[in-house]
Design an enzyme around this catalytic site. Structure first.
Site, PDB file in Angstrom:
ATOM      1  N   TYR A 275       9.211   4.167  -8.647  1.00 34.36           N
ATOM      2  CA  TYR A 275       7.857   3.622  -8.486  1.00 34.36           C
ATOM      3  C   TYR A 275       7.515   2.675  -9.634  1.00 34.36           C
ATOM      4  O   TYR A 275       7.102   1.531  -9.418  1.00 34.36           O
ATOM      5  CB  TYR A 275       6.863   4.783  -8.429  1.00 34.36           C
ATOM      6  CG  TYR A 275       5.412   4.380  -8.301  1.00 34.36           C
ATOM      7  CD1 TYR A 275       4.901   3.909  -7.099  1.00 34.36           C
ATOM      8  CD2 TYR A 275       4.546   4.488  -9.398  1.00 34.36           C
ATOM      9  CE1 TYR A 275       3.567   3.553  -6.988  1.00 34.36           C
ATOM     10  CE2 TYR A 275       3.209   4.135  -9.285  1.00 34.36           C
ATOM     11  CZ  TYR A 275       2.726   3.667  -8.076  1.00 34.36           C
ATOM     12  OH  TYR A 275       1.406   3.309  -7.969  1.00 34.36           O
TER      13      TYR A 275
ATOM     14  N   VAL B 128      -6.537   7.584  -9.072  1.00 34.98           N
ATOM     15  CA  VAL B 128      -7.407   7.826  -7.918  1.00 34.98           C
ATOM     16  C   VAL B 128      -6.856   8.966  -7.074  1.00 34.98           C
ATOM     17  O   VAL B 128      -5.653   9.002  -6.771  1.00 34.98           O
ATOM     18  CB  VAL B 128      -7.501   6.550  -7.048  1.00 34.98           C
ATOM     19  CG1 VAL B 128      -8.587   6.714  -5.987  1.00 34.98           C
ATOM     20  CG2 VAL B 128      -7.767   5.322  -7.899  1.00 34.98           C
TER      21      VAL B 128
ATOM     22  N   LYS C 119       6.966  -1.423  -9.490  1.00 34.76           N
ATOM     23  CA  LYS C 119       5.660  -2.013  -9.809  1.00 34.76           C
ATOM     24  C   LYS C 119       5.795  -3.047 -10.937  1.00 34.76           C
ATOM     25  O   LYS C 119       5.126  -4.083 -10.927  1.00 34.76           O
ATOM     26  CB  LYS C 119       4.653  -0.928 -10.199  1.00 34.76           C
ATOM     27  CG  LYS C 119       4.190  -0.071  -9.025  1.00 34.76           C
ATOM     28  CD  LYS C 119       3.321  -0.864  -8.066  1.00 34.76           C
ATOM     29  CE  LYS C 119       2.720   0.007  -6.981  1.00 34.76           C
ATOM     30  NZ  LYS C 119       1.845  -0.715  -6.053  1.00 34.76           N
TER      31      LYS C 119
ATOM     32  N   THR D  49      -4.440  -3.784   7.715  1.00 36.42           N
ATOM     33  CA  THR D  49      -3.156  -3.485   8.345  1.00 36.42           C
ATOM     34  C   THR D  49      -2.779  -2.008   8.264  1.00 36.42           C
ATOM     35  O   THR D  49      -3.103  -1.309   7.311  1.00 36.42           O
ATOM     36  CB  THR D  49      -1.997  -4.332   7.749  1.00 36.42           C
ATOM     37  OG1 THR D  49      -1.554  -3.764   6.511  1.00 36.42           O
ATOM     38  CG2 THR D  49      -2.388  -5.780   7.558  1.00 36.42           C
TER      39      THR D  49
ATOM     40  N   SER E 130      -1.109  -3.233  -8.303  1.00 40.68           N
ATOM     41  CA  SER E 130       0.001  -2.771  -9.122  1.00 40.68           C
ATOM     42  C   SER E 130      -0.328  -1.364  -9.610  1.00 40.68           C
ATOM     43  O   SER E 130      -1.019  -0.603  -8.927  1.00 40.68           O
ATOM     44  CB  SER E 130       0.188  -3.751 -10.289  1.00 40.68           C
ATOM     45  OG  SER E 130       1.236  -3.344 -11.118  1.00 40.68           O
TER      46      SER E 130
ATOM     47  N   THR F 153      -5.716  10.472  -4.094  1.00 39.95           N
ATOM     48  CA  THR F 153      -5.282  10.123  -2.739  1.00 39.95           C
ATOM     49  C   THR F 153      -4.064  10.988  -2.421  1.00 39.95           C
ATOM     50  O   THR F 153      -3.594  11.747  -3.266  1.00 39.95           O
ATOM     51  CB  THR F 153      -4.848   8.637  -2.649  1.00 39.95           C
ATOM     52  OG1 THR F 153      -3.718   8.458  -3.509  1.00 39.95           O
ATOM     53  CG2 THR F 153      -5.948   7.682  -3.053  1.00 39.95           C
TER      54      THR F 153
ATOM     55  N   ASN G 206      -1.932  -3.879  -0.961  1.00 41.83           N
ATOM     56  CA  ASN G 206      -2.241  -2.524  -1.437  1.00 41.83           C
ATOM     57  C   ASN G 206      -1.201  -1.492  -1.011  1.00 41.83           C
ATOM     58  O   ASN G 206      -0.973  -0.520  -1.716  1.00 41.83           O
ATOM     59  CB  ASN G 206      -3.637  -2.151  -0.899  1.00 41.83           C
ATOM     60  CG  ASN G 206      -3.927  -0.669  -1.005  1.00 41.83           C
ATOM     61  OD1 ASN G 206      -4.274  -0.173  -2.076  1.00 41.83           O
ATOM     62  ND2 ASN G 206      -3.783   0.051   0.107  1.00 41.83           N
TER      63      ASN G 206
HETATM   64  P1  NDP Z   1      -1.750   6.220  -0.322  1.00 37.03           P
HETATM   65  O1  NDP Z   1      -0.415   6.877  -0.375  1.00 37.03           O
HETATM   66  O2  NDP Z   1      -2.952   7.068  -0.173  1.00 37.03           O
HETATM   67  O3  NDP Z   1      -1.760   5.104   0.844  1.00 37.03           O
HETATM   68  C1  NDP Z   1      -0.700   4.224   0.948  1.00 37.03           C
HETATM   69  C2  NDP Z   1      -0.956   3.273   2.085  1.00 37.03           C
HETATM   70  O4  NDP Z   1       0.183   2.394   2.191  1.00 37.03           O
HETATM   71  C3  NDP Z   1      -1.087   3.978   3.444  1.00 37.03           C
HETATM   72  O5  NDP Z   1      -1.990   3.274   4.249  1.00 37.03           O
HETATM   73  C4  NDP Z   1       0.321   3.862   4.009  1.00 37.03           C
HETATM   74  O6  NDP Z   1       0.385   3.910   5.419  1.00 37.03           O
HETATM   75  C5  NDP Z   1       0.680   2.469   3.519  1.00 37.03           C
HETATM   76  N1  NDP Z   1       2.117   2.253   3.560  1.00 37.03           N
HETATM   77  C6  NDP Z   1       3.088   3.034   3.034  1.00 37.03           C
HETATM   78  N2  NDP Z   1       4.303   2.525   3.334  1.00 37.03           N
HETATM   79  C7  NDP Z   1       4.083   1.408   4.053  1.00 37.03           C
HETATM   80  C8  NDP Z   1       4.930   0.454   4.662  1.00 37.03           C
HETATM   81  N3  NDP Z   1       6.271   0.519   4.606  1.00 37.03           N
HETATM   82  N4  NDP Z   1       4.364  -0.574   5.335  1.00 37.03           N
HETATM   83  C9  NDP Z   1       3.018  -0.676   5.415  1.00 37.03           C
HETATM   84  N5  NDP Z   1       2.157   0.192   4.884  1.00 37.03           N
HETATM   85  C10 NDP Z   1       2.692   1.228   4.204  1.00 37.03           C
HETATM   86  O7  NDP Z   1      -1.813   5.324  -1.641  1.00 37.03           O
HETATM   87  P2  NDP Z   1      -3.038   5.008  -2.621  1.00 37.03           P
HETATM   88  O8  NDP Z   1      -4.253   4.697  -1.846  1.00 37.03           O
HETATM   89  O9  NDP Z   1      -3.070   6.070  -3.663  1.00 37.03           O
HETATM   90  O10 NDP Z   1      -2.502   3.698  -3.375  1.00 37.03           O
HETATM   91  C11 NDP Z   1      -2.865   2.391  -2.966  1.00 37.03           C
HETATM   92  C12 NDP Z   1      -2.285   1.415  -3.961  1.00 37.03           C
HETATM   93  O11 NDP Z   1      -2.749   1.713  -5.289  1.00 37.03           O
HETATM   94  C13 NDP Z   1      -0.753   1.464  -4.062  1.00 37.03           C
HETATM   95  O12 NDP Z   1      -0.260   0.165  -4.283  1.00 37.03           O
HETATM   96  C14 NDP Z   1      -0.513   2.341  -5.270  1.00 37.03           C
HETATM   97  O13 NDP Z   1       0.748   2.095  -5.873  1.00 37.03           O
HETATM   98  C15 NDP Z   1      -1.657   1.883  -6.167  1.00 37.03           C
HETATM   99  N6  NDP Z   1      -2.015   2.830  -7.207  1.00 37.03           N
HETATM  100  C16 NDP Z   1      -2.585   4.035  -6.881  1.00 37.03           C
HETATM  101  C17 NDP Z   1      -2.973   4.900  -7.879  1.00 37.03           C
HETATM  102  C18 NDP Z   1      -3.640   6.192  -7.586  1.00 37.03           C
HETATM  103  O14 NDP Z   1      -4.003   6.892  -8.562  1.00 37.03           O
HETATM  104  N7  NDP Z   1      -3.852   6.565  -6.321  1.00 37.03           N
HETATM  105  C19 NDP Z   1      -2.739   4.598  -9.315  1.00 37.03           C
HETATM  106  C20 NDP Z   1      -2.121   3.305  -9.533  1.00 37.03           C
HETATM  107  C21 NDP Z   1      -1.783   2.463  -8.516  1.00 37.03           C
HETATM  108  P3  NDP Z   1       0.720   5.320   6.199  1.00 37.03           P
HETATM  109  O15 NDP Z   1      -0.561   6.091   6.245  1.00 37.03           O
HETATM  110  O16 NDP Z   1       1.195   4.860   7.528  1.00 37.03           O
HETATM  111  O17 NDP Z   1       1.765   6.014   5.387  1.00 37.03           O
END
Ligand code: NDP
Length: 245
Positions: free
Chosen positions: A157, A188, A161, A33, A139, A190, A88
């Site tokens: 945040y 990670v 979570k 999605t 999470s 990102t 995610n």
């Molecule tokens: P990113 O910010 O890189 O990506 C977030 C994704 O979520 C994007 O695809 C974004 O879409 C989408 N998104 C944001 N808001 C919405 C919304 N309202 N509806 C639908 N989709 C939405 O995040 P990460 O890849 O870093 O994180 C992924 C998961 O891992 C998250 O749950 C994060 O909390 C968790 N996490 C990440 C960590 C890390 O170190 N990166 C550590 C711990 C947990 P768009 O591109 O359109 O904004």
């Protein structure tokens, strides 16, 4: 029969890496999605879907009930069941409790907590049709009441979570046939974590134990694949190690 996955927030970061990894598995269908089907930000995912017919890109803005129900209807019509949901998609929510705006709290809760709940309500009956249904909420260790909150003064945040962790526990009690998991994907690199570079005065997250999206996604999928009913209501990281609630 194919194993049917649904991954939210699939156009970048860990979500894109999860779909990339799943796309290599020939018996798997992945519903991936995105918020906006016309956004240039989904090009990489569309290219992946162009090369792999098992990847299906669909719109879902969390926490839209309309989008979630439309997605469930499409999956019902196309494949009739769902095996694994990886919730995610999430947003950041920076600032201390008294400094962050109330909108920051509301937005973090809307996307990170209410989003997975709305999605679960729309798809749980499709999951119930699977032989090994799994709802994995991505999470964060930030949401661990024992070890979390840090880094980086992200009150909204972290609290959102922690609430989603209780939602996972709730699924395990109300739907004992669904394996409900809270998963920490590791630290990670990102778009979500770029602010940490400045905060810690470093060039690369690997200096403080950060991993790539690829390592995280492969780990998360392995943990999911190896999960059974004994793992419901567990909080683990991408290596399968327990994270304290
Ligand atoms: P990113 O910010 O890189 O990506 C977030 C994704 O979520 C994007 O695809 C974004 O879409 C989408 N998104 C944001 N808001 C919405 C919304 N309202 N509806 C639908 N989709 C939405 O995040 P990460 O890849 O870093 O994180 C992924 C998961 O891992 C998250 O749950 C994060 O909390 C968790 N996490 C990440 C960590 C890390 O170190 N990166 C550590 C711990 C947990 P768009 O591109 O359109 O904004």
């Amino acid at each position: 029969m194919s194993t049917v996955y649904l991954v939210t927030g699939a156009n970048r970061g860990i979500g894109l890496a999860l779909v990339t990894e799943l796309s290599t598995k020939s018996t798997t269908i992945v519903y991936a999605t995105v918020r906006d089907l016309a956004s240039p930000d989904i090009r990489e995912l569309l290219a992946l879907a162009g090369k792999n017919s098992n990847v299906r890109v669909v719109k879902l803005i969390a926490p839209s009930e309309e989008d979630s129900k439309a997605l469930a209807k499409r999956i019902e019509e196309e494949v009739g069941h769902l095996d694994v949901v990886i919730a995610n998609a999430a947003i950041d929510g920076q600032g201390k409790i008294v400094e962050a705006s109330i909108e920051t709290f509301i937005n973090a809760f809307q996307v990170n907590t209410i989003g997975p709940i709305v999605l679960f309500r729309a798809v749980h009956s499709l999951l119930e049709k699977s032989k090994r249904p799994i709802f994995a909420d991505i999470s964060s260790i930030s949401g661990s009441i024992t070890n979390g909150y840090a880094p980086a003064e992200q009150a909204a945040y972290a609290i959102s979570k922690a609430a989603s962790n209780m939602f996972v526990k709730g699924i395990s009690i109300e739907h004992p046939n669904i394996i409900a998991l809270a998963l920490h994907p590791g630290l990670v690199k990102t778009r979500n974590t770029t602010h940490l570079l400045d905060m810690f005065g470093i060039k690369d997250l690997s200096e403080i134990g950060g991993i790539t999206t690829d390592v995280s996604a492969k780990g998360v999928i392995k943990v999911i694949e190896e999960s059974d009913k004994s793992h419901t209501a567990t909080f683990r990281d991408y290596k399968g190690d327990t994270v304290p609630w």
